[in-house]
Scaffold this active site. Sequence first.
Site, mmCIF file in Angstrom:
data_model
loop_
_atom_site.group_PDB
_atom_site.id
_atom_site.type_symbol
_atom_site.label_atom_id
_atom_site.label_comp_id
_atom_site.label_asym_id
_atom_site.label_seq_id
_atom_site.Cartn_x
_atom_site.Cartn_y
_atom_site.Cartn_z
ATOM 1 N N LYS A 1 45.471 45.393 -6.767
ATOM 2 C CA LYS A 1 44.891 45.423 -5.423
ATOM 3 C C LYS A 1 43.813 46.512 -5.286
ATOM 4 O O LYS A 1 44.000 47.638 -5.751
ATOM 5 C CB LYS A 1 46.021 45.664 -4.413
ATOM 6 C CG LYS A 1 45.584 45.780 -2.963
ATOM 7 C CD LYS A 1 45.179 44.452 -2.364
ATOM 8 C CE LYS A 1 44.647 44.662 -0.928
ATOM 9 N NZ LYS A 1 43.876 43.505 -0.459
ATOM 10 N N ASN B 1 39.543 34.866 3.990
ATOM 11 C CA ASN B 1 40.356 36.036 4.313
ATOM 12 C C ASN B 1 39.461 37.133 4.831
ATOM 13 O O ASN B 1 38.313 37.267 4.426
ATOM 14 C CB ASN B 1 41.161 36.520 3.097
ATOM 15 C CG ASN B 1 40.411 37.555 2.285
ATOM 16 O OD1 ASN B 1 40.380 38.743 2.637
ATOM 17 N ND2 ASN B 1 39.765 37.118 1.218
ATOM 18 N N LEU C 1 40.644 45.179 2.658
ATOM 19 C CA LEU C 1 41.058 46.234 1.729
ATOM 20 C C LEU C 1 42.295 47.003 2.167
ATOM 21 O O LEU C 1 42.357 48.238 2.025
ATOM 22 C CB LEU C 1 39.915 47.222 1.475
ATOM 23 C CG LEU C 1 38.688 46.664 0.749
ATOM 24 C CD1 LEU C 1 37.590 47.727 0.681
ATOM 25 C CD2 LEU C 1 39.048 46.209 -0.661
ATOM 26 N N ASN D 1 34.532 47.657 -7.190
ATOM 27 C CA ASN D 1 34.226 46.618 -6.203
ATOM 28 C C ASN D 1 33.083 47.074 -5.299
ATOM 29 O O ASN D 1 33.282 47.907 -4.410
ATOM 30 C CB ASN D 1 35.499 46.344 -5.391
ATOM 31 C CG ASN D 1 35.301 45.282 -4.333
ATOM 32 O OD1 ASN D 1 34.243 44.666 -4.256
ATOM 33 N ND2 ASN D 1 36.317 45.070 -3.522
ATOM 34 N N CYS E 1 33.040 43.858 -1.398
ATOM 35 C CA CYS E 1 33.983 43.400 -0.372
ATOM 36 C C CYS E 1 33.209 43.027 0.885
ATOM 37 O O CYS E 1 32.521 43.871 1.460
ATOM 38 C CB CYS E 1 35.033 44.454 -0.031
ATOM 39 S SG CYS E 1 36.157 43.846 1.253
ATOM 40 N N GLY F 1 37.367 30.442 -7.701
ATOM 41 C CA GLY F 1 37.885 29.082 -7.588
ATOM 42 C C GLY F 1 38.518 28.504 -8.829
ATOM 43 O O GLY F 1 38.829 27.314 -8.867
#
Lengths: 241, 306
Positions: free
Chosen positions: B47, B71, B75, B130, B133, B247
């Site tokens: 995560k 979604n 975070l 990341n 986001c 996907g």
Amino acid sequence: MNYEITENRALTASVHSMRLRGDTGSLTRPGQFVQVALPDFYLRRPISVCEWDRESLRLVYKVVGQGTAAMAEMKPGACLDLLPGLGNGFDTGACGEKPLLVGGGVGLPPLLGLCRALLAQGKKPLVLAGFGTAAEAFLLEDFRALGVPVTVTTMDGSLGLRGLVTDALGDLDYDDVLACGPLPMLKALWRCTGGRGQYSLEERMGCGFGACMGCSVQTAAGSMRVCKEGPVFRGEVLPWA
Amino acid sequence: MGMTDLRVNLSGVELKNPLIPASGTFGFGREFLPYYDLNLLGAISVKGTTGEPRFGNPTPRIAECPAGMLNSVGLQNPGAQAVAKEELPALRQVYTGPIIANISGFSEEEYVRCVERLTGQEQVAILEINISCPNVRHGGMAFGTDPEAAARITRAVKRVATRPVYMKLSPNVTDIVAIARACAEAGADGLSLINTLLGMRIDLQRRRPVLANTYGGYSGPGIFPVALRMVHQVTGAVDIPVIGMGGVTTARDVIEMMMAGAKAVQIGAANLVNPMACPEILAALPGEMEKLGIRALSEIERVPVN
């Protein structure tokens, strides 16, 4: 896991009862839910388990969108893929001897299995069910068949007492509260009964088993996932407590 | 009997197969323990972690889509300290393979602090940064949509990292190749792509957005062709390894993603609708390889443009 539909019928204009045959070994407490995979829809639909035995379970659900509408069209003999036994459920050992089970609308179904479990433990539950109008009432005969006292309220007075479930509390003799229903009902009930008891919450879910963090709520005891630490929360750790 | 070789290599880190649950769809692994042994996975991307604990956005933060989901979690995570002290050691109790730490921030300083906290953890094999986001303001994707900002974060992270650094890129850009080149030139060891595509749904009855945050990231099979195209474009432009995602749902998707140029593949939304997605894909992979005459996944070559 695959389950065979053995019955799927309407109880009211929008509430349906589905019975399924399959492995129920993962169901350990009333108030748990299953995630239903529906053909042509990506996300599973979380539905509370109304009641179950060793080889079958019953889902009583309301048609609220296209997914549940498709579910209502399914015929006996068809198979459904479920993730069973999700969430914590009600703690029947921790509740009082004369618990009041309060269900608002489609919050009522998990209280049937709960009522059975409480009776099996020798407790003396009583039921308070609230609906909009008489035509929307369902499951009342199932509760009465268990021999428990059932009080009904409707908003328009067409069945039972006129008003909200909280209007009926004064006449009832109970020592604990176990509830499932719309958020305004749960909040009002919590205020009227002094913040004790166990409350089952609802939230839009992604996975239903704690991975996506889609259904988190903030509580006095930190952030909780409705699907994992819930859906049943003690009165002291509700998001508004 | 035909033996298939599933092993792949990412910047010197050996993976026994290319399957990696994607960050944000797998927590820290615990929720999947009732379903299977995590040790069958190639690696796990845990995560997304920020410097401080975060609750994320208000609910509803999930919405249904054709061929996928939105979604707007934003975070949610317990913060770098708790991840280092509690989550990673707990994961290590049940999983001994490579862990990819996924790191986010709202400032260059926060990225650096978070990397410093996690890079020394012996369980962490790769750092996935990341910069994509879509669900947080002032940060996240803001660093991943501008080549200069992406390069700046890459350089800052590389200065303190003791593990290979993979920058995770956003598809919400006009030219992902420019961002990929900027990261590669700034010293990134590899790239992860794609993150979710920004989208929305509207509740027709209420005439309001479904998500409390209005917009959210679209993932699931619907974005697979977009992900393939971007992986193919990026791997045609940079020489560093790319982890492909977006996907991926079947063993054939995994092979297709590797034919687009990916060295390994992450599985995201599929884990959420089927907790057995990864083991089922893994079980199907050798059969699909044999049908296509592929003996070793590491031998798959990127397809040329027509």
